[in-house]
Design an enzyme around this catalytic site. Sequence first.
Site, PDB file in Angstrom:
ATOM      1  CG  ASP A  22      29.704 -16.587  13.709  1.00 16.84           C
ATOM      2  OD1 ASP A  22      30.339 -17.573  13.294  1.00 16.84           O
ATOM      3  OD2 ASP A  22      29.606 -15.527  13.059  1.00 16.84           O
ATOM      4  CG  ASN A  67      26.480 -24.402   8.947  1.00 17.78           C
ATOM      5  OD1 ASN A  67      25.924 -24.305  10.036  1.00 17.78           O
ATOM      6  ND2 ASN A  67      27.138 -23.366   8.421  1.00 17.78           N
TER       7      ASN A  67
END
Length: 241
Positions: free
Chosen positions: A28, A76
């Site tokens: 991340d 996503n």
Amino acid sequence: MIEKTETTPTIKELVALSGLRHIAFIMDGNGRWATAKHLSREAGHKAGADVFKKIVRYCKSIGIECCTVYAFSTENWNRPKPEVEAIMGLLEKYAVEADAEKDISFHFIGDKTPLSSSMREKLEKLERTTADRPYILNIALNYGGRAEIVNAVNKILADGKTEVTEADISAALYTGHCPDPDLVVRTGKELRISNFLLWQSAYTEYYFSEKMWPEMTADDIDEAVRSFAGRKRRWGGLDKA
Ligand code: FPP
């Protein structure tokens, strides 16, 4: 007389002594890293992909047997199209180059059906041609932990079973070919699991780094290994006497 010396174990020794076989990464912070540098989010993912290659090689060099990375979640797809295309482009390019990575057996875990047929062919070819190699790299792509469990149960039902055991589910998951992760490392200052390896991480240790993924180095991996090696895993039991 035998002279006693005290030496600090090397990282490789710590990996072996602590039984650390499988590390998983939630990579991340690519977007925030790029924004802070006045770069596009796409440039952040490119930097993230470069760091991913180095980290995977480093983990292999210190004796880790299996790595899993979270490259693209089922959620996503909700990102802007150029960003989704940039990540898919990086993965497709990597799938072509990656055969040259020595000793690595590639597994794309997740639902490949929504991917383009040309991309699917590349991923599946890489999986086939590297199947006999010793070091496992799982790349989670269009992956979600809940969807994975539902998929596993449906597979078992389709096989005609009417009663399901934990071992059946573990074997039917996308990760049936490798041990559960010992350690999950998440970068980017967020303290959550984000639907990653939900079943497999029942007794996994977590390590959260303040760094953004593109900033990760071998020293940071060493730090995570030291943290892991210093923990007592009790698996719900008690310390051994
Ligand atoms: C999370 O950071 C990262 C992703 C959703 C994508 C990760 C993809 C890569 C590192 C490249 C994959 C390519 C290969 C070859 C494995 P974020 O974008 O959510 O960061 P932010 O929270 O700072 O916005």
